[in-house]
Scaffold this motif. Structure first.
Motif, PDB file in Angstrom:
ATOM      1  N   PRO A  82      30.739  15.438  73.011  1.00  0.00           N
ATOM      2  CA  PRO A  82      31.598  15.616  74.188  1.00  0.00           C
ATOM      3  C   PRO A  82      30.183  15.415  75.611  1.00  0.00           C
ATOM      4  O   PRO A  82      29.242  16.070  75.471  1.00  0.00           O
ATOM      5  CB  PRO A  82      32.233  16.836  74.448  1.00  0.00           C
ATOM      6  CG  PRO A  82      32.442  17.074  72.810  1.00  0.00           C
ATOM      7  CD  PRO A  82      31.278  16.752  71.990  1.00  0.00           C
ATOM      8  N   SER A  83      30.969  14.965  76.588  1.00  0.00           N
ATOM      9  CA  SER A  83      29.688  14.897  77.876  1.00  0.00           C
ATOM     10  C   SER A  83      29.638  16.228  78.193  1.00  0.00           C
ATOM     11  O   SER A  83      30.655  17.221  78.200  1.00  0.00           O
ATOM     12  CB  SER A  83      30.520  14.096  78.769  1.00  0.00           C
ATOM     13  OG  SER A  83      29.875  14.304  80.072  1.00  0.00           O
ATOM     14  N   ARG A  84      28.609  16.587  78.762  1.00  0.00           N
ATOM     15  CA  ARG A  84      27.914  18.046  79.309  1.00  0.00           C
ATOM     16  C   ARG A  84      28.400  18.156  80.847  1.00  0.00           C
ATOM     17  O   ARG A  84      28.172  18.868  81.421  1.00  0.00           O
ATOM     18  CB  ARG A  84      26.631  18.008  79.134  1.00  0.00           C
ATOM     19  CG  ARG A  84      26.211  18.584  77.693  1.00  0.00           C
ATOM     20  CD  ARG A  84      24.742  18.525  77.373  1.00  0.00           C
ATOM     21  NE  ARG A  84      24.310  18.421  76.094  1.00  0.00           N
ATOM     22  CZ  ARG A  84      23.954  19.622  75.458  1.00  0.00           C
ATOM     23  NH1 ARG A  84      24.245  20.937  76.228  1.00  0.00           N
ATOM     24  NH2 ARG A  84      23.756  19.831  74.378  1.00  0.00           N
ATOM     25  N   LYS A  85      28.530  16.673  81.341  1.00  0.00           N
ATOM     26  CA  LYS A  85      28.760  16.737  82.986  1.00  0.00           C
ATOM     27  C   LYS A  85      30.147  17.537  82.980  1.00  0.00           C
ATOM     28  O   LYS A  85      31.113  17.102  82.486  1.00  0.00           O
ATOM     29  CB  LYS A  85      28.685  15.461  83.411  1.00  0.00           C
ATOM     30  CG  LYS A  85      27.219  14.881  83.249  1.00  0.00           C
ATOM     31  CD  LYS A  85      27.292  13.581  84.099  1.00  0.00           C
ATOM     32  CE  LYS A  85      25.867  12.636  83.470  1.00  0.00           C
ATOM     33  NZ  LYS A  85      26.399  11.342  83.475  1.00  0.00           N
ATOM     34  N   ASP A 120      36.399  10.694  81.666  1.00  0.00           N
ATOM     35  CA  ASP A 120      36.561  10.335  80.409  1.00  0.00           C
ATOM     36  C   ASP A 120      36.636   9.018  79.887  1.00  0.00           C
ATOM     37  O   ASP A 120      36.318   8.037  80.852  1.00  0.00           O
ATOM     38  CB  ASP A 120      37.676  11.210  79.661  1.00  0.00           C
ATOM     39  CG  ASP A 120      39.093  10.700  80.508  1.00  0.00           C
ATOM     40  OD1 ASP A 120      39.206   9.232  80.623  1.00  0.00           O
ATOM     41  OD2 ASP A 120      39.929  11.443  80.830  1.00  0.00           O
ATOM     42  N   TYR A 175      43.362  17.712  73.717  1.00  0.00           N
ATOM     43  CA  TYR A 175      42.451  17.536  74.552  1.00  0.00           C
ATOM     44  C   TYR A 175      42.584  16.963  75.842  1.00  0.00           C
ATOM     45  O   TYR A 175      42.321  17.245  76.971  1.00  0.00           O
ATOM     46  CB  TYR A 175      41.049  17.062  73.978  1.00  0.00           C
ATOM     47  CG  TYR A 175      40.622  18.147  72.893  1.00  0.00           C
ATOM     48  CD1 TYR A 175      40.138  19.500  73.258  1.00  0.00           C
ATOM     49  CD2 TYR A 175      41.048  18.112  71.500  1.00  0.00           C
ATOM     50  CE1 TYR A 175      39.542  20.391  72.436  1.00  0.00           C
ATOM     51  CE2 TYR A 175      40.430  18.911  70.663  1.00  0.00           C
ATOM     52  CZ  TYR A 175      39.826  20.057  71.140  1.00  0.00           C
ATOM     53  OH  TYR A 175      39.341  21.221  70.194  1.00  0.00           O
ATOM     54  N   GLY A 229      42.825  18.483  79.680  1.00  0.00           N
ATOM     55  CA  GLY A 229      41.839  17.979  80.619  1.00  0.00           C
ATOM     56  C   GLY A 229      42.774  17.043  81.903  1.00  0.00           C
ATOM     57  O   GLY A 229      42.662  17.560  82.933  1.00  0.00           O
ATOM     58  N   ARG A 265      36.861  22.409  85.231  1.00  0.00           N
ATOM     59  CA  ARG A 265      35.385  22.506  85.309  1.00  0.00           C
ATOM     60  C   ARG A 265      34.986  23.922  84.839  1.00  0.00           C
ATOM     61  O   ARG A 265      33.979  24.121  83.992  1.00  0.00           O
ATOM     62  CB  ARG A 265      34.963  22.770  86.757  1.00  0.00           C
ATOM     63  CG  ARG A 265      34.941  21.241  87.515  1.00  0.00           C
ATOM     64  CD  ARG A 265      34.345  21.446  89.019  1.00  0.00           C
ATOM     65  NE  ARG A 265      34.349  20.382  89.883  1.00  0.00           N
ATOM     66  CZ  ARG A 265      35.218  20.380  90.790  1.00  0.00           C
ATOM     67  NH1 ARG A 265      35.797  21.410  91.156  1.00  0.00           N
ATOM     68  NH2 ARG A 265      35.465  19.160  91.328  1.00  0.00           N
ATOM     69  N   ARG A 275      34.933  23.919  81.118  1.00  0.00           N
ATOM     70  CA  ARG A 275      33.919  23.494  80.294  1.00  0.00           C
ATOM     71  C   ARG A 275      32.576  24.162  80.388  1.00  0.00           C
ATOM     72  O   ARG A 275      31.641  24.609  79.744  1.00  0.00           O
ATOM     73  CB  ARG A 275      33.687  22.227  80.997  1.00  0.00           C
ATOM     74  CG  ARG A 275      34.709  21.049  80.477  1.00  0.00           C
ATOM     75  CD  ARG A 275      34.390  19.642  80.724  1.00  0.00           C
ATOM     76  NE  ARG A 275      34.421  19.234  82.271  1.00  0.00           N
ATOM     77  CZ  ARG A 275      35.737  19.043  82.800  1.00  0.00           C
ATOM     78  NH1 ARG A 275      36.600  18.876  82.012  1.00  0.00           N
ATOM     79  NH2 ARG A 275      35.780  18.723  84.030  1.00  0.00           N
ATOM     80  N   ASP A 296      35.232  18.408  76.386  1.00  0.00           N
ATOM     81  CA  ASP A 296      35.540  17.236  77.448  1.00  0.00           C
ATOM     82  C   ASP A 296      37.022  16.943  76.977  1.00  0.00           C
ATOM     83  O   ASP A 296      37.668  17.430  76.309  1.00  0.00           O
ATOM     84  CB  ASP A 296      34.721  16.126  77.443  1.00  0.00           C
ATOM     85  CG  ASP A 296      34.561  15.238  76.191  1.00  0.00           C
ATOM     86  OD1 ASP A 296      35.593  15.487  75.419  1.00  0.00           O
ATOM     87  OD2 ASP A 296      33.762  14.220  76.173  1.00  0.00           O
ATOM     88  N   ASN A 297      37.438  15.884  77.823  1.00  0.00           N
ATOM     89  CA  ASN A 297      38.978  15.365  77.485  1.00  0.00           C
ATOM     90  C   ASN A 297      39.344  14.877  76.139  1.00  0.00           C
ATOM     91  O   ASN A 297      40.457  14.422  75.838  1.00  0.00           O
ATOM     92  CB  ASN A 297      39.307  14.375  78.710  1.00  0.00           C
ATOM     93  CG  ASN A 297      39.448  14.785  79.861  1.00  0.00           C
ATOM     94  OD1 ASN A 297      39.251  16.351  80.016  1.00  0.00           O
ATOM     95  ND2 ASN A 297      39.846  14.324  80.852  1.00  0.00           N
TER      96      ASN A 297
END
Ligand code: DCT
Ligand code: MG
Length: 413
Positions: free
Chosen positions: A288-291, A296, A348, A352, A361, A364, A376-377
């Motif tokens: 998953p993305s850390r941002k 997505d 998920y 999201g 936010r 996460r 993430d989503n």
């Protein structure tokens, strides 16, 4: 307590004749703490290499306040003492039976709080909403701010474009419309064309009507497909700026062409005013993305749909000014987002896309900082165990994160 407050209180006590030490020493008899629990003070004492802490009276700030009021040291009664069993320090109030939750901590993460649409902090947030503060008024009257507010209200116009237009000397929507040299994207053209409809909010009734259209169309191609309204409407909002739909097909069968088929049918039916299909960029086993604000990778369609809604035409009663029915606009342009998710990622994606943005936010942030996981989503990844955690429902995701379940209507952070 903060340094300034501590200095102020120490000075106050000294003026009233109390002996106050700046450092811990053999002469200290009473230790006063504010917003610290007994274990926290004990921890601190251990750090000061104090062997026998029983020689001190450990007291809450309420004892100090009582002393200042009396002008002499008052008895260190039970209600003033920090004790092992108490989870929170006594309240600074003469009523010792005050509810204990007042002093309990409020989590910094909105995913550990329940935020309904009933905003109990209106007293504080009105400053922001109404601009009733001199600083807010200054900002709201700022020319640049006013122009940006107008420009970004157009679908397809973000801060970058606004910045460019502002630097070109443009200030109002009228000036933009009048400037025929401006190069507009397909999205911005649609934004100007349907501006009035798009800035007027989408109502719940309109969302329900569009929902029927989306469900009917999707199910002509995939009869078992699951079509769910997400976004603000799932959180119980009565209006929104768009309608967000999540579409999935239970079972192994996926159809990459579904969105294209839906769009083609709507085009034939003359229901589509604008659309942009973004293809999926999801790769299997992708960490998953850390941002916290990352887009997505689902296949999705940003569209403007024509929702027919016969309008009551009062002017037809006026025989002298009978308007030709063809001139009466009997539809409203509505912003619709369609998101396609593989069934195993549905929970998920639902979490999201239900939002709110702030709630997402914080989920996460919580996963990263408190659980060493990445959310993430699409998925939840456990970095310690190096595994993806499967979930068939939102409840399971909260359970993976060790959080109490928060209902959609309590996610309006
Ligand atoms: N979202 C997301 N990833 C994106 C865009 C949005 O996870 N790339 C989430 C955050 C909120 C939710 O989807 C819906 O987005 P919006 O429609 O922008 O927000 P909303 O809460 O539905 O607000 P509104 O009522 O104004 O539509
Ligand atoms: Mg929305």
């Amino acid at each position: 307590m903060g340094v300034t407050r501590r200095m102020f209180l120490m000075e106050l006590a000294r003026r009233k004749g109390f002996r106050v030490e700046s450092e811990l020493s053999d002469s200290v008899t009473h230790i006063v703490a504010e917003n610290n629990s007994y274990p926290e003070v004990m921890d601190w004492l251990r750090g000061q290499a104090v062997g026998d802490s029983s020689r001190f009276e450990l007291l809450d700030i309420s004892w100090f306040t009582a002393c200042m009021e009396a002008g002499r040291p008052v008895d260190s009664e039970m209600k003033y003492r920090l004790m092992e069993q108490s989870h929170s320090p006594p309240l600074n109030t003469p009523d010792s039976e005050a509810p204990s939750f007042v002093a309990s901590k409020v989590s910094q993460y909105s995913c550990q709080r329940k935020t309904t649409l009933n905003n109990c902090n209106k007293k504080f947030t009105e400053i922001i909403e109404e601009g009733e503060s001199s600083r807010a008024k200054e900002v709201l009257n700022d020319e640049r701010y006013k122009s940006f507010k107008q420009f970004t209200s157009v679908f397809g116009v973000g801060v970058k474009t606004s910045e460019k237009w502002y630097r070109m000397g443009l200030r109002t929507l009228e000036e933009l419309k009048a400037d025929k040299t401006l190069k507009l994207s397909k999205m911005q053209k649609a934004g100007f064309l349907y501006y009035e409809d798009l800035v007027s909010c989408v109502s719940k009734a309109e969302a329900d009507a569009v929902s029927l259209i989306v469900k009917n169309t999707v199910c002509t191609f995939l009869p078992d497909a699951l079509v769910t309204i997400t976004g603000g409407f799932r959180r119980g909002k009565k209006t929104g700026h768009d309608i967000d739909f999540l579409i999935t097909n239970p079972g192994p069968r996926e159809d990459d062409e579904l969105l294209h088929k839906v769009v083609d049918l709507w085009k034939k039916q003359d229901l589509l005013l604008y659309y942009d299909i973004i293809e999926s960029t999801f790769l299997k086993e992708q960490i998953p993305s850390r941002k916290v604000d990352a887009m997505d990778n689902f296949q999705k369609c940003f569209a403007i749909l024509k929702l027919y809604q016969p309008r009551v035409d009062n002017s037809s009663y006026n025989t002298s000014k009978k308007i030709d029915m063809a001139e009466v606009k009997d539809w409203k342009a509505i912003r619709v987002d369609l998101v396609i998710t593989p069934f195993e990622q549905y929970a998920y994606a639902l979490l999201g896309w239900t939002g709110s943005r702030q709630f997402g936010r914080d989920l996460r942030r919580y996963a990263t900082h408190e659980k060493k996981m990445i959310l993430d989503n699409h998925a939840l990844y456990d970095r310690k165990k190096r595994v993806f955690l499967k979930a068939g429902s939102e409840e399971e995701i909260f359970a993976h994160l060790g959080l109490d379940y928060v209902e959609p209507w309590e996610r309006n952070a």
